[in-house]
Design a protein around this motif. Sequence first.
Motif, PDB file in Angstrom:
ATOM      1  N   ALA A   1       0.828  -1.205   0.000  1.00  0.00           N
ATOM      2  CA  ALA A   1       0.000   0.000   0.000  1.00  0.00           C
ATOM      3  C   ALA A   1       0.864   1.258   0.000  1.00  0.00           C
ATOM      4  CB  ALA A   1      -0.924  -0.008   1.220  1.00  0.00           C
ATOM      5  N   LEU A   2       1.898   1.254   0.824  1.00  0.00           N
ATOM      6  CA  LEU A   2       2.770   2.432   0.889  1.00  0.00           C
ATOM      7  C   LEU A   2       3.468   2.675  -0.445  1.00  0.00           C
ATOM      8  CD1 LEU A   2       4.658   2.415   4.299  1.00  0.00           C
ATOM      9  CD2 LEU A   2       3.233   4.236   3.353  1.00  0.00           C
ATOM     10  N   ARG A   3       3.933   1.580  -1.054  1.00  0.00           N
ATOM     11  CA  ARG A   3       4.629   1.700  -2.342  1.00  0.00           C
ATOM     12  C   ARG A   3       3.688   2.285  -3.405  1.00  0.00           C
ATOM     13  NH1 ARG A   3       4.659  -3.402  -5.029  1.00  0.00           N
ATOM     14  NH2 ARG A   3       3.339  -2.335  -6.537  1.00  0.00           N
ATOM     15  N   ILE A   4       2.453   1.798  -3.422  1.00  0.00           N
ATOM     16  CA  ILE A   4       1.478   2.298  -4.402  1.00  0.00           C
ATOM     17  C   ILE A   4       1.221   3.785  -4.174  1.00  0.00           C
ATOM     18  CG2 ILE A   4      -0.963   2.157  -5.102  1.00  0.00           C
ATOM     19  CD1 ILE A   4      -0.800  -0.872  -4.614  1.00  0.00           C
ATOM     20  N   ALA A   5       1.108   4.182  -2.885  1.00  0.00           N
ATOM     21  CA  ALA A   5       0.832   5.588  -2.575  1.00  0.00           C
ATOM     22  C   ALA A   5       2.028   6.471  -2.922  1.00  0.00           C
ATOM     23  CB  ALA A   5       0.479   5.726  -1.092  1.00  0.00           C
ATOM     24  N   VAL A   6       3.222   6.051  -2.501  1.00  0.00           N
ATOM     25  CA  VAL A   6       4.427   6.859  -2.725  1.00  0.00           C
ATOM     26  C   VAL A   6       4.621   7.114  -4.225  1.00  0.00           C
ATOM     27  CG1 VAL A   6       6.970   6.682  -2.694  1.00  0.00           C
ATOM     28  CG2 VAL A   6       5.659   6.263  -0.610  1.00  0.00           C
ATOM     29  N   ASN A   7       4.377   6.104  -5.047  1.00  0.00           N
ATOM     30  CA  ASN A   7       4.636   6.227  -6.483  1.00  0.00           C
ATOM     31  C   ASN A   7       3.395   6.615  -7.290  1.00  0.00           C
ATOM     32  OD1 ASN A   7       7.541   5.327  -6.715  1.00  0.00           O
ATOM     33  ND2 ASN A   7       6.661   3.612  -5.563  1.00  0.00           N
ATOM     34  N   ARG A   8       2.275   6.812  -6.596  1.00  0.00           N
ATOM     35  CA  ARG A   8       0.999   7.125  -7.275  1.00  0.00           C
ATOM     36  C   ARG A   8       0.767   6.180  -8.445  1.00  0.00           C
ATOM     37  NH1 ARG A   8       0.007  12.458  -5.167  1.00  0.00           N
ATOM     38  NH2 ARG A   8       1.949  13.300  -4.460  1.00  0.00           N
ATOM     39  N   GLU A   9       0.940   4.911  -8.147  1.00  0.00           N
ATOM     40  CA  GLU A   9       0.953   3.911  -9.220  1.00  0.00           C
ATOM     41  C   GLU A   9      -0.371   3.812  -9.966  1.00  0.00           C
ATOM     42  OE1 GLU A   9       2.713   0.073  -8.107  1.00  0.00           O
ATOM     43  OE2 GLU A   9       3.926   1.128  -6.639  1.00  0.00           O
ATOM     44  N   LEU A  10      -1.484   3.874  -9.216  1.00  0.00           N
ATOM     45  CA  LEU A  10      -2.776   3.678  -9.881  1.00  0.00           C
ATOM     46  C   LEU A  10      -3.134   4.885 -10.744  1.00  0.00           C
ATOM     47  CD1 LEU A  10      -4.705   1.886  -6.996  1.00  0.00           C
ATOM     48  CD2 LEU A  10      -3.515   0.877  -8.941  1.00  0.00           C
ATOM     49  N   LYS A  11      -2.688   6.065 -10.308  1.00  0.00           N
ATOM     50  CA  LYS A  11      -2.934   7.278 -11.087  1.00  0.00           C
ATOM     51  C   LYS A  11      -2.180   7.191 -12.428  1.00  0.00           C
ATOM     52  CE  LYS A  11      -3.253  12.211 -10.184  1.00  0.00           C
ATOM     53  NZ  LYS A  11      -2.323  12.899 -11.061  1.00  0.00           N
ATOM     54  N   HIS A  12      -0.905   6.772 -12.345  1.00  0.00           N
ATOM     55  CA  HIS A  12      -0.127   6.635 -13.586  1.00  0.00           C
ATOM     56  C   HIS A  12      -0.807   5.635 -14.525  1.00  0.00           C
ATOM     57  CE1 HIS A  12       3.938   8.624 -12.956  1.00  0.00           C
ATOM     58  NE2 HIS A  12       3.280   8.895 -11.842  1.00  0.00           N
ATOM     59  N   LEU A  13      -1.267   4.515 -13.957  1.00  0.00           N
ATOM     60  CA  LEU A  13      -1.871   3.471 -14.791  1.00  0.00           C
ATOM     61  C   LEU A  13      -3.181   3.958 -15.408  1.00  0.00           C
ATOM     62  CD1 LEU A  13      -1.901   0.574 -15.861  1.00  0.00           C
ATOM     63  CD2 LEU A  13      -3.014  -0.139 -13.739  1.00  0.00           C
ATOM     64  N   GLU A  14      -4.003   4.576 -14.594  1.00  0.00           N
ATOM     65  CA  GLU A  14      -5.312   5.022 -15.077  1.00  0.00           C
ATOM     66  C   GLU A  14      -5.146   6.047 -16.206  1.00  0.00           C
ATOM     67  OE1 GLU A  14      -7.742   6.366 -11.887  1.00  0.00           O
ATOM     68  OE2 GLU A  14      -9.581   5.899 -12.981  1.00  0.00           O
ATOM     69  N   GLU A  15      -4.283   7.021 -15.971  1.00  0.00           N
ATOM     70  CA  GLU A  15      -4.077   8.065 -16.990  1.00  0.00           C
ATOM     71  C   GLU A  15      -3.481   7.465 -18.264  1.00  0.00           C
ATOM     72  OE1 GLU A  15      -3.389  11.624 -13.741  1.00  0.00           O
ATOM     73  OE2 GLU A  15      -1.870  11.319 -15.300  1.00  0.00           O
ATOM     74  N   ALA A  16      -2.564   6.530 -18.069  1.00  0.00           N
ATOM     75  CA  ALA A  16      -1.912   5.928 -19.237  1.00  0.00           C
ATOM     76  C   ALA A  16      -2.908   5.122 -20.059  1.00  0.00           C
ATOM     77  CB  ALA A  16      -0.760   5.028 -18.779  1.00  0.00           C
ATOM     78  N   LEU A  17      -3.742   4.340 -19.382  1.00  0.00           N
ATOM     79  CA  LEU A  17      -4.710   3.517 -20.125  1.00  0.00           C
ATOM     80  C   LEU A  17      -5.681   4.397 -20.882  1.00  0.00           C
ATOM     81  CD1 LEU A  17      -5.487   0.861 -17.375  1.00  0.00           C
ATOM     82  CD2 LEU A  17      -4.466   0.378 -19.604  1.00  0.00           C
ATOM     83  N   HIS A  18      -6.060   5.482 -20.251  1.00  0.00           N
ATOM     84  CA  HIS A  18      -7.047   6.361 -20.842  1.00  0.00           C
ATOM     85  C   HIS A  18      -6.480   7.166 -22.001  1.00  0.00           C
ATOM     86  CE1 HIS A  18     -10.455   9.070 -21.041  1.00  0.00           C
ATOM     87  NE2 HIS A  18     -11.083   8.014 -20.591  1.00  0.00           N
ATOM     88  N   ASP A  19      -5.287   7.731 -21.794  1.00  0.00           N
ATOM     89  CA  ASP A  19      -4.746   8.653 -22.800  1.00  0.00           C
ATOM     90  C   ASP A  19      -3.458   8.162 -23.445  1.00  0.00           C
ATOM     91  OD1 ASP A  19      -6.723  10.605 -22.282  1.00  0.00           O
ATOM     92  OD2 ASP A  19      -5.656  11.141 -20.460  1.00  0.00           O
ATOM     93  N   SER A  20      -2.363   8.170 -22.653  1.00  0.00           N
ATOM     94  CA  SER A  20      -1.051   8.104 -23.291  1.00  0.00           C
ATOM     95  C   SER A  20      -0.771   6.809 -24.046  1.00  0.00           C
ATOM     96  CB  SER A  20       0.057   8.388 -22.283  1.00  0.00           C
ATOM     97  OG  SER A  20      -0.298   8.037 -20.994  1.00  0.00           O
ATOM     98  N   LEU A  21      -1.122   5.664 -23.474  1.00  0.00           N
ATOM     99  CA  LEU A  21      -0.801   4.412 -24.168  1.00  0.00           C
ATOM    100  C   LEU A  21      -1.698   4.271 -25.401  1.00  0.00           C
ATOM    101  CD1 LEU A  21      -0.262   1.963 -21.163  1.00  0.00           C
ATOM    102  CD2 LEU A  21       1.409   3.374 -22.363  1.00  0.00           C
ATOM    103  N   PHE A  22      -2.959   4.669 -25.231  1.00  0.00           N
ATOM    104  CA  PHE A  22      -3.892   4.620 -26.359  1.00  0.00           C
ATOM    105  C   PHE A  22      -3.402   5.544 -27.481  1.00  0.00           C
ATOM    106  CE2 PHE A  22      -7.643   5.950 -28.720  1.00  0.00           C
ATOM    107  CZ  PHE A  22      -8.209   4.729 -29.043  1.00  0.00           C
ATOM    108  N   ASP A  23      -3.044   6.774 -27.114  1.00  0.00           N
ATOM    109  CA  ASP A  23      -2.619   7.749 -28.125  1.00  0.00           C
ATOM    110  C   ASP A  23      -1.340   7.318 -28.845  1.00  0.00           C
ATOM    111  OD1 ASP A  23      -4.739   9.248 -27.327  1.00  0.00           O
ATOM    112  OD2 ASP A  23      -3.572  10.692 -26.144  1.00  0.00           O
ATOM    113  N   ALA A  24      -0.449   6.647 -28.121  1.00  0.00           N
ATOM    114  CA  ALA A  24       0.859   6.305 -28.693  1.00  0.00           C
ATOM    115  C   ALA A  24       0.810   5.103 -29.637  1.00  0.00           C
ATOM    116  CB  ALA A  24       1.853   6.017 -27.567  1.00  0.00           C
ATOM    117  N   LEU A  25      -0.265   4.324 -29.527  1.00  0.00           N
ATOM    118  CA  LEU A  25      -0.366   3.100 -30.319  1.00  0.00           C
ATOM    119  C   LEU A  25      -1.018   3.412 -31.672  1.00  0.00           C
ATOM    120  CD1 LEU A  25       0.332   0.158 -29.517  1.00  0.00           C
ATOM    121  CD2 LEU A  25      -2.046  -0.117 -28.772  1.00  0.00           C
ATOM    122  N   ARG A  26      -0.558   2.763 -32.725  1.00  0.00           N
ATOM    123  CA  ARG A  26      -1.237   2.951 -34.018  1.00  0.00           C
ATOM    124  C   ARG A  26      -2.505   2.081 -34.037  1.00  0.00           C
ATOM    125  NH1 ARG A  26      -1.214  -1.809 -36.672  1.00  0.00           N
ATOM    126  NH2 ARG A  26       0.689  -3.042 -36.859  1.00  0.00           N
TER     127      ARG A  26
END
Length: 302
Positions: free
Chosen positions: A208-233
């Motif tokens: 739990a601490l590791r996830i909070a310190v690195n804001r892991e779920l925020k990075h994943l959520e934003e990436a799935l929604h925008d960045s990974l989708f946008d970067a893929l052809r």
Amino acid sequence: MAAIHIPVLLRETLQTLDLGPGLTVVDGTVGGGGHSRKILEQIQPDGMLIGLDRDPLMLSHAALVLTGERSRLCHASYRDLPKVLRELNIAAVDRIVVDLGLSSDQLADRDRGFGFSTSGPLDMRFDVTSGEPASELLARASSEVLGDIFHQYGEERFSRAIAEQIVRQRRGSPITTVPELLAAIDAALPHSIKREARKEPATRVFQALRIAVNRELKHLEEALHDSLFDALRPGGRLAVITFHSLEDRLVKHAFRDESRWQCLHKKPISPSPQEIRINPRSRSAKLRVAIKLPIAASASPK
Ligand SMILES: C[S@@+](CC[C@H](N)C(=O)[O-])C[C@H]1O[C@@H](n2cnc3c(N)ncnc32)[C@H](O)[C@@H]1O
């Protein structure tokens, strides 16, 4: 020194990514390069592998196995992939793989505080060049905030008691090392919990601490929604390996959007009993793969 981490679901990931010569592939969590090394072999002679990691130390491990001009390593979160690609002058990529969590090398590192069998400082940042170490979060957060972190990210049933004990203990002296946090967890648990069973709450609190310190779920959520989708052809594939239900839920939810993704399998792929026997750390892994829609005529999935 080469990494000790054993890549998880390697065969299944390579198969479902459907690799071939000439493809441009992003490994968003390159770690020690376990997956990337094999991917690179399959996209030769003219493919390109771009490896990202938030941890500069892991990039130095990866650099030992990803040599040659067909690979690039970048210190970045996969969340910032579009920016990385702009800098490399690449419009879109054919495949992306993201293998979440932390590597065995990070877990074993005595100076990072990821593992509760180490005795070093409580840092827990993937990227030690930015953000707040776990010890600072433990020193500043209220009992309510800490309790929420342990409850939400660790699903820890004694979350409130552990948070209150941390706040009590830090009034005497700050909690800055792994043994000090373990002592607080231990003191908060009821006596009826057997000694051996105390490993489990510690695992959940550390996660739990590791996830909070690195804001892991925020990075994943934003990436799935925008960045990974946008970067893929369109027609490109995204493979995500998760290690707990909070991550898997986000991936499952994102891939459910049928206007954006075509899921390759109804259920996630899990490691075989044989893989779990050889590498017990793989036991909670789940792989989900999807194709980006719309599939352009020139970019059919197979
Ligand atoms: C499970 S390891 C990857 C192991 C790698 N697939 C291999 O086979 O060697 C996860 C890696 O992801 C990195 N990481 C975690 N979150 C990240 C993020 N948002 N962006 C980039 N890297 C991240 C960690 O630092 C760690 O090195």
